[in-house]
Scaffold this motif. Structure first.
Motif, PDB file in Angstrom:
ATOM      1  N   MET A 196       5.567 -45.207 -19.793  1.00  0.00           N
ATOM      2  CA  MET A 196       4.115 -45.564 -18.965  1.00  0.00           C
ATOM      3  C   MET A 196       4.621 -46.407 -17.723  1.00  0.00           C
ATOM      4  O   MET A 196       5.290 -47.563 -18.003  1.00  0.00           O
ATOM      5  CB  MET A 196       3.412 -46.180 -19.882  1.00  0.00           C
ATOM      6  CG  MET A 196       1.944 -46.254 -19.448  1.00  0.00           C
ATOM      7  SD  MET A 196       0.786 -44.823 -19.574  1.00  0.00           S
ATOM      8  CE  MET A 196       0.419 -45.181 -21.207  1.00  0.00           C
ATOM      9  N   PRO A 197       3.949 -46.182 -16.613  1.00  0.00           N
ATOM     10  CA  PRO A 197       4.309 -47.006 -15.413  1.00  0.00           C
ATOM     11  C   PRO A 197       3.366 -48.292 -15.567  1.00  0.00           C
ATOM     12  O   PRO A 197       2.456 -48.361 -16.305  1.00  0.00           O
ATOM     13  CB  PRO A 197       3.836 -46.345 -14.296  1.00  0.00           C
ATOM     14  CG  PRO A 197       2.968 -45.190 -14.702  1.00  0.00           C
ATOM     15  CD  PRO A 197       3.412 -44.917 -16.191  1.00  0.00           C
ATOM     16  N   THR A 198       3.697 -49.273 -14.951  1.00  0.00           N
ATOM     17  CA  THR A 198       3.008 -50.723 -15.141  1.00  0.00           C
ATOM     18  C   THR A 198       1.853 -50.676 -14.190  1.00  0.00           C
ATOM     19  O   THR A 198       1.716 -49.636 -13.161  1.00  0.00           O
ATOM     20  CB  THR A 198       3.730 -51.628 -14.627  1.00  0.00           C
ATOM     21  OG1 THR A 198       3.919 -51.810 -13.258  1.00  0.00           O
ATOM     22  CG2 THR A 198       5.015 -51.860 -15.561  1.00  0.00           C
ATOM     23  N   GLN A 232       2.962 -50.891 -10.639  1.00  0.00           N
ATOM     24  CA  GLN A 232       3.494 -49.647  -9.942  1.00  0.00           C
ATOM     25  C   GLN A 232       2.527 -48.750  -9.588  1.00  0.00           C
ATOM     26  O   GLN A 232       2.595 -48.038  -8.621  1.00  0.00           O
ATOM     27  CB  GLN A 232       4.454 -48.932 -11.326  1.00  0.00           C
ATOM     28  CG  GLN A 232       5.746 -49.769 -11.379  1.00  0.00           C
ATOM     29  CD  GLN A 232       6.559 -49.236 -12.388  1.00  0.00           C
ATOM     30  OE1 GLN A 232       6.080 -48.779 -13.708  1.00  0.00           O
ATOM     31  NE2 GLN A 232       7.887 -49.221 -12.374  1.00  0.00           N
ATOM     32  N   ASP A 259      -2.721 -44.809 -18.016  1.00  0.00           N
ATOM     33  CA  ASP A 259      -1.944 -43.996 -17.130  1.00  0.00           C
ATOM     34  C   ASP A 259      -2.599 -43.557 -15.781  1.00  0.00           C
ATOM     35  O   ASP A 259      -2.054 -42.725 -15.121  1.00  0.00           O
ATOM     36  CB  ASP A 259      -1.550 -42.732 -17.879  1.00  0.00           C
ATOM     37  CG  ASP A 259      -2.615 -41.833 -17.922  1.00  0.00           C
ATOM     38  OD1 ASP A 259      -3.812 -42.231 -17.883  1.00  0.00           O
ATOM     39  OD2 ASP A 259      -2.276 -40.643 -18.195  1.00  0.00           O
ATOM     40  N   ARG A 319      -3.619 -39.802 -12.255  1.00  0.00           N
ATOM     41  CA  ARG A 319      -2.981 -39.962 -13.439  1.00  0.00           C
ATOM     42  C   ARG A 319      -1.389 -39.730 -13.547  1.00  0.00           C
ATOM     43  O   ARG A 319      -0.862 -38.975 -12.712  1.00  0.00           O
ATOM     44  CB  ARG A 319      -3.401 -38.672 -14.497  1.00  0.00           C
ATOM     45  CG  ARG A 319      -5.084 -38.806 -14.624  1.00  0.00           C
ATOM     46  CD  ARG A 319      -5.537 -39.843 -15.172  1.00  0.00           C
ATOM     47  NE  ARG A 319      -5.191 -40.175 -16.522  1.00  0.00           N
ATOM     48  CZ  ARG A 319      -6.272 -39.630 -17.624  1.00  0.00           C
ATOM     49  NH1 ARG A 319      -7.498 -39.352 -17.234  1.00  0.00           N
ATOM     50  NH2 ARG A 319      -5.848 -40.041 -18.697  1.00  0.00           N
ATOM     51  N   ASP A 335       2.813 -39.930 -14.920  1.00  0.00           N
ATOM     52  CA  ASP A 335       3.526 -39.411 -15.860  1.00  0.00           C
ATOM     53  C   ASP A 335       4.631 -40.966 -16.304  1.00  0.00           C
ATOM     54  O   ASP A 335       4.466 -42.006 -15.593  1.00  0.00           O
ATOM     55  CB  ASP A 335       4.679 -38.389 -15.496  1.00  0.00           C
ATOM     56  CG  ASP A 335       5.687 -38.525 -14.256  1.00  0.00           C
ATOM     57  OD1 ASP A 335       5.745 -39.741 -13.931  1.00  0.00           O
ATOM     58  OD2 ASP A 335       5.901 -37.404 -13.702  1.00  0.00           O
ATOM     59  N   ASP A 336       5.474 -40.505 -17.256  1.00  0.00           N
ATOM     60  CA  ASP A 336       6.184 -41.722 -17.552  1.00  0.00           C
ATOM     61  C   ASP A 336       7.256 -42.618 -16.490  1.00  0.00           C
ATOM     62  O   ASP A 336       7.561 -43.660 -16.499  1.00  0.00           O
ATOM     63  CB  ASP A 336       6.913 -41.395 -18.693  1.00  0.00           C
ATOM     64  CG  ASP A 336       5.976 -41.532 -20.048  1.00  0.00           C
ATOM     65  OD1 ASP A 336       5.006 -41.950 -19.969  1.00  0.00           O
ATOM     66  OD2 ASP A 336       6.387 -40.731 -21.020  1.00  0.00           O
ATOM     67  N   ALA A 337       7.451 -41.394 -15.728  1.00  0.00           N
ATOM     68  CA  ALA A 337       8.318 -41.626 -14.439  1.00  0.00           C
ATOM     69  C   ALA A 337       7.679 -42.449 -13.236  1.00  0.00           C
ATOM     70  O   ALA A 337       8.286 -42.905 -12.378  1.00  0.00           O
ATOM     71  CB  ALA A 337       8.998 -40.533 -13.910  1.00  0.00           C
ATOM     72  N   GLY A 338       6.390 -42.726 -13.603  1.00  0.00           N
ATOM     73  CA  GLY A 338       5.570 -43.368 -12.364  1.00  0.00           C
ATOM     74  C   GLY A 338       5.173 -42.471 -11.436  1.00  0.00           C
ATOM     75  O   GLY A 338       4.739 -42.820 -10.296  1.00  0.00           O
ATOM     76  N   ARG A 378       1.071 -37.083 -11.904  1.00  0.00           N
ATOM     77  CA  ARG A 378       1.027 -35.837 -12.233  1.00  0.00           C
ATOM     78  C   ARG A 378      -0.303 -35.043 -12.197  1.00  0.00           C
ATOM     79  O   ARG A 378      -0.265 -33.808 -12.072  1.00  0.00           O
ATOM     80  CB  ARG A 378       1.397 -35.865 -13.718  1.00  0.00           C
ATOM     81  CG  ARG A 378       0.052 -36.593 -14.545  1.00  0.00           C
ATOM     82  CD  ARG A 378       0.512 -36.468 -16.233  1.00  0.00           C
ATOM     83  NE  ARG A 378      -0.246 -37.438 -16.905  1.00  0.00           N
ATOM     84  CZ  ARG A 378      -1.624 -37.231 -17.560  1.00  0.00           C
ATOM     85  NH1 ARG A 378      -1.907 -35.938 -17.142  1.00  0.00           N
ATOM     86  NH2 ARG A 378      -2.094 -37.979 -18.004  1.00  0.00           N
TER      87      ARG A 378
END
Lengths: 124, 124
Positions: free
Chosen positions: B1-3, B6, B76, B102, B104-107, B110
């Protein structure tokens, strides 16, 4: 499909019902099987009973809503930025929120999403 | 999860890329298979090629974005109100928009949804 004017009126009715501390006035804006995701990322409240419980609690805090800028309306949606104002003892606290309402053909809110996070609180 | 930081930085990078007329800078914020629904209710643009085509056109109009109020960030998502400013010959035109990103986990973004309708235009 509701008209833009109907969807804008629903947003104003929502804000006004908070001002009057009228949780039934809020519940009446929602479809019977509506979902409320507030804040986004938490489990949705589904249906009038769960929605009534949620808003009775929310309005019970004394929260008042102030719209910030124009309501964005098109298609089946209304999206709007607002500030929640809360009395916390002597002090005021605020939360900056963006809500998205999606409407059904009868002009009732079928889904509500509230976008805010920890960084959107002040005075707490 | 991005901060939260971020996700806020991604929104500022989006606004800044419009200011620089840098469509590749915008595309780089999106995941390879991201969706862009702008405005909500129209068919989504899916993937970098379609997203690049869309933003090259959008930025080519000379549109600049001005944030209105704080970015709402949590989970997210980032949601933000802004005004699009367009030069239309001698006159300025504006569009009031709320975007929801929204991540994704890579920031990467998506999904992007832009909420506005005909009533949110002025000067056209």
């Amino acid at each position: 499909m509701p008209t833009p004017e109907q969807m804008q009126a629903a947003v104003h009715a929502y804000v006004d019902a908070f001002a009057r501390e009228d949780s039934e006035g809020v519940v009446a804006l929602f479809a019977e099987d509506a979902t409320v995701e507030d804040p986004v990322g938490t489990p949705a409240k589904v249906g009038h009973d769960a929605i009534r419980e949620f808003y009775t609690m929310s309005i019970g805090t004394g929260a008042k809503l102030e719209l910030q800028g124009p309501i964005r309306v098109g298609g089946d949606f209304a999206a709007f930025a607002f500030q929640v104002r809360l009395k916390m003892g002597e002090a005021d606290a605020t939360v900056d929120v963006i809500d998205v309402f999606r409407f059904d053909d009868a002009g009732k809110v079928r889904s509500m999403q509230a976008f805010f996070g920890p960084g959107n609180f002040t005075g707490m």
